[in-house]
Design a protein around this motif. Structure first.
Motif, short mmCIF file in Angstrom:
data_model
loop_
_atom_site.label_atom_id
_atom_site.label_comp_id
_atom_site.label_asym_id
_atom_site.label_seq_id
_atom_site.Cartn_x
_atom_site.Cartn_y
_atom_site.Cartn_z
N GLU A 115 0.97 -1.36 -0.26
CA GLU A 115 -0.20 -0.23 0.13
C GLU A 115 0.72 1.14 0.33
N GLN A 116 1.85 0.67 0.76
CA GLN A 116 2.49 2.31 1.00
C GLN A 116 3.55 2.93 -0.43
N LEU A 117 3.91 1.50 -1.01
CA LEU A 117 4.56 1.49 -2.57
C LEU A 117 3.90 1.83 -3.46
N ALA A 118 2.94 1.67 -3.51
CA ALA A 118 2.02 2.19 -4.26
C ALA A 118 1.39 3.31 -4.09
N GLU A 119 1.07 4.02 -2.45
CA GLU A 119 0.97 5.12 -2.37
C GLU A 119 2.01 6.12 -2.80
N ALA A 120 3.43 5.71 -2.39
CA ALA A 120 4.47 6.49 -2.82
C ALA A 120 4.07 7.19 -4.22
N GLY A 121 3.93 5.86 -5.70
CA GLY A 121 3.92 5.61 -6.22
C GLY A 121 3.18 7.00 -7.28
N MET A 122 1.60 7.11 -6.33
CA MET A 122 0.69 7.80 -6.46
C MET A 122 1.47 9.61 -6.54
N ASN A 123 1.76 9.58 -5.28
CA ASN A 123 1.87 11.05 -4.68
C ASN A 123 3.23 11.62 -5.31
N LEU A 124 4.40 10.16 -6.47
CA LEU A 124 5.65 11.14 -6.97
C LEU A 124 4.77 11.98 -7.76
N VAL A 125 5.20 13.38 -8.19
CA VAL A 125 5.07 14.33 -9.23
C VAL A 125 5.51 14.37 -10.59
N GLY A 126 5.24 13.80 -11.56
CA GLY A 126 5.77 14.04 -12.51
C GLY A 126 6.75 12.74 -13.33
N SER A 127 8.02 12.13 -14.04
CA SER A 127 8.58 10.96 -14.25
C SER A 127 9.25 10.49 -12.79
N GLY A 128 9.84 9.33 -12.49
CA GLY A 128 10.55 9.01 -11.58
C GLY A 128 10.41 7.64 -11.01
N TRP A 129 10.63 7.72 -9.96
CA TRP A 129 11.19 6.45 -9.11
C TRP A 129 11.22 5.88 -7.91
N VAL A 130 10.25 4.41 -7.69
CA VAL A 130 10.01 4.33 -5.97
C VAL A 130 10.83 3.34 -6.04
N TRP A 131 11.00 2.69 -4.07
CA TRP A 131 12.27 2.44 -4.01
C TRP A 131 12.42 2.02 -2.79
N LEU A 132 12.32 0.15 -2.78
CA LEU A 132 12.64 0.10 -1.19
C LEU A 132 14.23 -0.46 -1.81
N ALA A 133 14.50 0.23 0.17
CA ALA A 133 15.90 0.63 0.46
C ALA A 133 16.19 -0.36 1.87
N GLU A 134 17.53 -0.03 1.80
CA GLU A 134 17.63 -0.22 3.10
C GLU A 134 18.02 0.22 4.41
N ASN A 135 17.58 1.27 4.94
CA ASN A 135 19.12 2.46 5.80
C ASN A 135 20.29 2.27 6.28
N PRO A 136 20.46 2.87 6.91
CA PRO A 136 21.72 2.86 7.52
C PRO A 136 21.79 1.64 9.05
N LEU A 143 11.61 5.44 -0.63
CA LEU A 143 12.54 6.00 -1.46
C LEU A 143 11.31 6.92 -2.37
N THR A 144 11.55 8.23 -3.17
CA THR A 144 11.95 8.07 -3.82
C THR A 144 12.45 9.59 -4.99
N THR A 145 12.86 9.61 -6.38
CA THR A 145 13.31 10.03 -6.99
C THR A 145 12.58 10.42 -8.23
N ALA A 146 13.15 11.42 -8.46
CA ALA A 146 12.54 12.03 -9.42
C ALA A 146 13.56 11.86 -11.08
N ASN A 147 12.77 11.64 -12.10
CA ASN A 147 13.68 11.34 -13.76
C ASN A 147 14.21 10.52 -13.78
N GLN A 148 15.75 10.10 -13.07
CA GLN A 148 16.80 8.87 -13.74
C GLN A 148 17.50 9.28 -12.43
#
Ligand SMILES: [Fe+2]
Length: 199
Positions: A115-136, A143-148
């Motif tokens: 649900e949270q991954l999909a929500e992050a994707g829906m909230n992303l403005v413009g083109s970009g990426w949703v990520w699942l990552a391990e933090n330190p 996380l999300t990033t814009a463009n490439q």
């Protein structure tokens, strides 16, 4: 995925056939996505580095952080798509083992994570990426990033990503990004995500 790639870059084969993710992602979309968009980034990145011998020994991850916008964007296009294609599988299996335990700890359940991954994707403005990552500290974060753009590799260990550029879904779903995100999550390669976890 490989983390020690250098010029000249060669395209990774898809780990499944173009139609293997149907009906969730069509053969038509996969063809354009892999053979045109992704390979386009490979070609452009190689062209950009052709006359820059001092950059030919720089690993792909580092190229994604370069100040030069063209190099950064095309390196990101290569890196991001390689993780994306390996983040999908025709043989869906729910997370198990260490990954399942970590998901439960950080999100409560797989459904909550999805649900949270999909929500992050829906909230992303413009083109970009949703990520699942391990933090330190070893916890999972979305996380999300814009463009490439890529995530901060010094801080985060990428496990899985989702392409939220329109070219990833427009042929199949037109403007229905929500349907695409749902379809992608049904083909998520959790085994690959687990293999990408740190030791
Ligand atoms: Fe893409």
């Amino acid at each position: 995925m490989s983390f020690d790639k250098y010029y000249p870059f060669t395209a990774e084969e898809l780990p499944y056939t173009l139609n293997a993710l149907e009906p969730n992602i069509s053969e038509y979309t996969m063809y354009f996505h892999h053979d045109k968009h992704y390979m386009g980034y490979i070609d452009k990145l190689n062209k950009l580095l052709e006359n820059r011998p001092f950059m030919q020994n720089v690993p792909l991850e580092t190229l994604t952080k370069m100040e030069d916008e063209a190099i950064r964007t095309n390196a990101g296009g290569v890196y991001n798509h390689e993780l994306y294609f390996s983040s999908l599988t025709p043989n869906y299996r729910k997370p198990s083992g260490r990954l399942a335990g970590q998901i439960e700890k950080d999100f409560g359940s797989l459904e909550a994570l999805e649900e949270q991954l999909a929500e992050a994707g829906m909230n992303l403005v413009g083109s970009g990426w949703v990520w699942l990552a391990e933090n330190p500290t070893g916890n999972l974060e979305i996380l999300t990033t814009a463009n490439q753009d890529t995530i901060d590799f010094d801080k985060y260990n990428p496990m899985l990503n989702i392409d939220v550029w329109e070219h990833a879904y427009y042929l199949d779903r037109q403007n229905r990004r929500d349907k695409y995100l749902n379809a992608v999550l049904q083909k998520a390669n959790w085994l690959n995500a687990q293999n990408n976890m740190s030791e």
